[in-house]
Design a protein around this motif. Sequence first.
Motif, short mmCIF file in Angstrom:
data_model
loop_
_atom_site.label_atom_id
_atom_site.label_comp_id
_atom_site.label_asym_id
_atom_site.label_seq_id
_atom_site.Cartn_x
_atom_site.Cartn_y
_atom_site.Cartn_z
N VAL A 45 0.85 -1.16 -0.09
CA VAL A 45 -0.22 -0.17 -0.09
C VAL A 45 0.99 1.25 -0.01
CG1 VAL A 45 -2.26 -1.16 1.12
CG2 VAL A 45 -0.49 -0.02 2.57
N GLU A 46 0.52 2.35 -0.84
CA GLU A 46 1.13 3.30 -0.91
C GLU A 46 1.40 4.16 0.30
OE1 GLU A 46 0.02 5.56 -4.16
OE2 GLU A 46 -0.02 4.17 -5.60
N GLY A 47 0.48 4.29 1.02
CA GLY A 47 0.44 5.17 2.23
C GLY A 47 1.48 5.09 3.01
N TYR A 50 4.88 7.54 3.10
CA TYR A 50 4.78 8.87 3.46
C TYR A 50 5.40 9.21 5.02
CZ TYR A 50 2.42 9.75 -0.66
OH TYR A 50 1.89 9.62 -2.06
N ILE B 48 -0.11 13.02 1.34
CA ILE B 48 -0.98 11.88 0.83
C ILE B 48 -2.28 12.43 0.14
CG2 ILE B 48 -2.81 10.43 2.19
CD1 ILE B 48 -0.69 9.91 4.31
N THR B 50 -1.90 14.82 -1.82
CA THR B 50 -1.51 15.30 -3.06
C THR B 50 -1.69 13.83 -3.95
OG1 THR B 50 -0.10 16.92 -2.17
CG2 THR B 50 0.56 16.31 -4.47
N ARG B 51 -1.38 12.82 -3.19
CA ARG B 51 -0.98 11.64 -4.14
C ARG B 51 -2.58 11.08 -4.49
NH1 ARG B 51 1.19 8.39 -7.72
NH2 ARG B 51 1.06 6.35 -7.34
N GLU B 54 -3.64 12.84 -7.30
CA GLU B 54 -2.85 12.33 -8.68
C GLU B 54 -3.72 10.85 -9.02
OE1 GLU B 54 1.69 13.57 -8.28
OE2 GLU B 54 1.10 11.29 -7.72
N LEU B 55 -3.77 10.17 -7.88
CA LEU B 55 -4.58 8.90 -8.33
C LEU B 55 -5.88 9.07 -9.10
CD1 LEU B 55 -3.69 6.65 -5.07
CD2 LEU B 55 -2.99 6.26 -7.41
N SER B 77 -7.79 1.16 -1.21
CA SER B 77 -7.03 -0.12 -1.20
C SER B 77 -5.51 0.08 -1.79
CB SER B 77 -7.81 -1.25 -2.02
OG SER B 77 -7.69 -0.84 -3.33
N THR B 78 -5.33 1.05 -2.72
CA THR B 78 -3.76 1.21 -3.11
C THR B 78 -3.31 1.97 -2.07
OG1 THR B 78 -5.24 1.87 -5.16
CG2 THR B 78 -2.65 2.52 -4.92
N MET B 79 -3.79 3.04 -1.49
CA MET B 79 -3.23 3.86 -0.48
C MET B 79 -2.64 3.23 0.78
SD MET B 79 -2.19 6.57 -1.76
CE MET B 79 -1.90 7.53 -0.31
N GLY B 80 -3.89 2.27 1.21
CA GLY B 80 -3.68 1.39 2.30
C GLY B 80 -4.56 2.15 3.36
N ASP B 84 -2.56 0.96 8.37
CA ASP B 84 -1.58 0.78 7.59
C ASP B 84 -0.58 1.87 7.66
OD1 ASP B 84 -2.07 -1.91 7.08
OD2 ASP B 84 -3.05 -1.39 5.12
N ILE B 85 -1.00 3.00 7.24
CA ILE B 85 -0.13 4.45 6.92
C ILE B 85 0.51 4.67 8.54
CG2 ILE B 85 -0.22 6.67 6.69
CD1 ILE B 85 -2.53 5.90 4.50
#
Lengths: 108, 504
Positions: A45-47, A50, B48, B50-51, B54-55, B77-80, B84-85
């Motif tokens: 996952v991308e998050g 950061y 985040i 900003t991303r 973009e997505l 689901s892409t970012m989490g 997760d973060i």
Amino acid sequence: MNVENNKAQMRKGILEYCILLVISGNSCYASDIINKLKEARVIVVEGTLYPLLTRQKNAGLLSYRWEESSQGPPRKYYELTDQGREYLAELDKSWDELVESVKLIRKK
Amino acid sequence: MEKSIKINIAGVIFQINEDAYELLRDYLQSITAKLSNIQGGSEMIDDIETRIAELFQSKPSWQTAVISREEVEEMISTMGSPEDIAGDLESETEGGTYHRQYKKLYRNYDNSIIGGVCSGLSDYTGIDSVWIRIVFVLFTLVYLIGALVYIILWIALPKTGTTAYNRKRERREKPVKTSRSDIRKTDSTSAVGNAINEIFRAFGKFFIILFRVILAIIGVAFIISGFTALFSFFFVSIFHSTLLMPDIFDNTVLYLPDFLLFIADPSLSVWLIILTSLVIVLPLLALIYWGIRMTFQFRVRDLALNLAMLIIWILSCVALSIICFTQGISFSDSYRTKQEVSLPSNDTIFVRLDDRVSSLEYQREVHLPFEPLNMYLDEDKDIIYVSPELNIYHTDDNAFIEIVKYSSGHSRSDAISKAEKLIYDINIEEDTVELDEFFTLPPGKRWSGSFVKIRLHITDNMVIYFDEDVENLMHDDYFGCGVYSWEAGGKYWLMTEGQLEQTN
């Protein structure tokens, strides 16, 4: 013991090293880093990227500059600082050592 | 039909479905809640966002299409997930070792009510801000201790820690609006706590408004008094009149430029005027300026200006005192000399004027408002003439006339020598006393608190007659021995038991 958990731990362990490696090539912005890391299948996952970037920046390993973008908001372009380069060299060494250690053990 | 909403993420505008918007909002809110207490958290949130923008932009038709709930789910689901973060960082906060050393006590404006002291303390200690506020209010009931501590902390603590503040600093290159502007940090405060916080907030606003109103009232008072004083100053010094209060000084207004000619060398009077004006005007301007600032409550960087003005004012004061000192315009010490002359033992004494002011050639005159005194300057001869003052007293012994000369100076000996040099002579011929209408300063000398007082001491049963114009010497309303100045002239007066009575 959970094999997935173990794999995740290993990935996490090398993730910071991989980020520094990606940035050491060329200054790049977050999406570039994400794409490369995804390609290499080290992040899911991308998050998660950061917090690591921020931490490395706060530790003085990275710096960034703003650049205008034609498609949207201005982008942060990350670069390694001198300190970051030294740090990366240390990690390079320790990675080689790790690989050697694993190889040695595997051979037996 | 579905409702769609226009939103702004990291400076990019998107159309989004209402349910997709809710999901996105909840997602961002929970990320914000997890990250905002962490050092650099607001920066991560910005990155985040900003991303995320973009997505969404990576879809081919993003500019026309409306973002659906599925697309938001895909993005998440892409970012989490927020866990997760923030997973890593939260364990650091809980472990305490990594985060503690970076944690500082600051004032938190994000959740502030007055100065952010309580919310800052809450962030630092982890105690809910409601409890801290209650403690402060309770201690304020005890001799205002709470309020005092609050004010001290308000001054002492830095005001970092606000996300808005940090963002502004980091994004100085290009300010970008984010959707987060309408998503407030969610506290873990309970419903009752929230209600109490709202009450505090209302009180806080009330006191801030009250404080501002009081400040504005004081400011207006400053402006009005400053302008009035400034206006009067300029009117008196330029137009030689008090437009605003013509009767207060009985029209004897001191005209500063003229007055300076009497106390200082003419070549210096220009400087004296400039310096005196600066000394008087600068504080008035400062009063007006601060009044305006207090009334309108704006912020400016004016430290340099204030300092410069203060320095100019101090320098003017110093320069003025130096000039005054070197010019001998110093009234720090005073002295008087007395001279007594016996009066003839006639039954009747006549008092007349000898030399008159009307016979003098003078170009300038001033009337001191604070002393009954007129001064005349002959610029050609550089001589100053001043009016003396006549009074009458009762005595039991022999009748006599007393001449008292006063002068001020920077030292006693200076004052003595100045007093002795005042020229005032009287003529006594048989039954007539002749008084000049002025005394004279030595040529080239300036006035320095110089007065001459003539005192007639009369015994019982003596008769005294004053010419009409002798009244010019009676500057006091009360002449003495029961007689007023305006009734004294042109009449015979008999001294009986210390009182004068009109007689033929």
